[in-house]
Design an enzyme around this catalytic site. Structure first.
Site, PDB file in Angstrom:
ATOM      1  N   CYS A   1       0.861  -1.178   0.000  1.00 53.69           N
ATOM      2  CA  CYS A   1       0.000   0.000   0.000  1.00 53.69           C
ATOM      3  C   CYS A   1       0.895   1.225   0.000  1.00 53.69           C
ATOM      4  O   CYS A   1       2.118   1.093  -0.115  1.00 53.69           O
ATOM      5  CB  CYS A   1      -0.988   0.000   1.169  1.00 53.69           C
ATOM      6  SG  CYS A   1      -0.300   0.380   2.797  1.00 53.69           S
ATOM      7  N   GLY A   2       0.336   2.398   0.141  1.00 64.80           N
ATOM      8  CA  GLY A   2       1.134   3.615   0.069  1.00 64.80           C
ATOM      9  C   GLY A   2       2.239   3.677   1.097  1.00 64.80           C
ATOM     10  O   GLY A   2       3.406   3.890   0.768  1.00 64.80           O
TER      11      GLY A   2
ATOM     12  N   GLY B   1       2.657   1.155   3.556  1.00 67.09           N
ATOM     13  CA  GLY B   1       2.974  -0.187   4.039  1.00 67.09           C
ATOM     14  C   GLY B   1       2.428  -0.456   5.429  1.00 67.09           C
ATOM     15  O   GLY B   1       2.359  -1.602   5.861  1.00 67.09           O
TER      16      GLY B   1
ATOM     17  N   HIS C   1      15.829 -12.895  11.575  1.00 63.81           N
ATOM     18  CA  HIS C   1      15.608 -12.750  13.016  1.00 63.81           C
ATOM     19  C   HIS C   1      14.167 -12.905  13.462  1.00 63.81           C
ATOM     20  O   HIS C   1      13.923 -13.265  14.615  1.00 63.81           O
ATOM     21  CB  HIS C   1      16.105 -11.385  13.489  1.00 63.81           C
ATOM     22  CG  HIS C   1      17.585 -11.236  13.414  1.00 63.81           C
ATOM     23  ND1 HIS C   1      18.242 -10.169  13.975  1.00 63.81           N
ATOM     24  CD2 HIS C   1      18.540 -12.014  12.848  1.00 63.81           C
ATOM     25  CE1 HIS C   1      19.541 -10.294  13.755  1.00 63.81           C
ATOM     26  NE2 HIS C   1      19.752 -11.404  13.060  1.00 63.81           N
ATOM     27  N   ASN C   2      13.211 -12.599  12.566  1.00 64.79           N
ATOM     28  CA  ASN C   2      11.800 -12.593  12.965  1.00 64.79           C
ATOM     29  C   ASN C   2      10.961 -13.654  12.288  1.00 64.79           C
ATOM     30  O   ASN C   2       9.774 -13.747  12.551  1.00 64.79           O
ATOM     31  CB  ASN C   2      11.186 -11.211  12.689  1.00 64.79           C
ATOM     32  CG  ASN C   2      12.022 -10.093  13.265  1.00 64.79           C
ATOM     33  OD1 ASN C   2      12.565  -9.287  12.517  1.00 64.79           O
ATOM     34  ND2 ASN C   2      12.160 -10.042  14.580  1.00 64.79           N
TER      35      ASN C   2
END
Length: 143
Positions: free
Chosen positions: A65-66, A68, A98-99
């Site tokens: 999107c614009g 994020g 890491h995530n």
């Protein structure tokens, strides 16, 4: 690899560029995004991507999107989704390493299409490191 993609009106051209690349690499892409530049509500195009992740129908998701932010917030309402807002390739790599991010959120108004494509390439090519990071990822889901 199976990938779901969703976008609002700000991300249509980005999506088209990314989908063309992914398909040329042999990936199976499911398009949940809008195909026009007419104003739409981003949650309508993001929740199907997140649901596809939750149900195990795809390996990764891409949302655009614009800024994020809205798409990331919507996707992260889903229990098994870890959507990471990325604006440079290095953030995309760390989001995976890491995530264990399984969705990349791209801010179309703040990155170029080439930057977005580089982030997607890096995101999909990077493995989760596990180890000490696994303990932290396990604590993300609260409910």
């Amino acid at each position: 690899m199976k990938i779901a993609i969703g976008n609002d009106h700000a991300g249509t051209s980005y999506k088209n560029t990314i989908v063309s690349y992914l398909q040329s690499e042999g990936h199976e892409v499911t398009n949940y995004g809008t195909d026009t530049n007419d104003s739409v509500d981003y949650p309508d195009f993001v929740h199907p991507v997140a649901t596809a992740i939750e149900e195990g129908n795809v390996n990764f998701g891409i949302i655009i999107c614009g800024s994020g932010n809205g798409v990331a917030m919507s996707a992260n309402k889903h229990q098994k989704v870890r959507a990471a807002l990325c604006w440079i390739k290095e953030i995309a790599v760390l989001a995976r390493e890491h995530n264990d991010a399984n969705v990349i959120s791209i801010p179309a108004r703040y990155t170029s299409e080439n930057q977005a494509l580089d982030m997607v390439k890096a995101f999909l090519a990077t493995d989760f490191e596990g180890g000490r990071h696994q303990r932290r990822v396990d604590k993300i889901s609260f409910c």
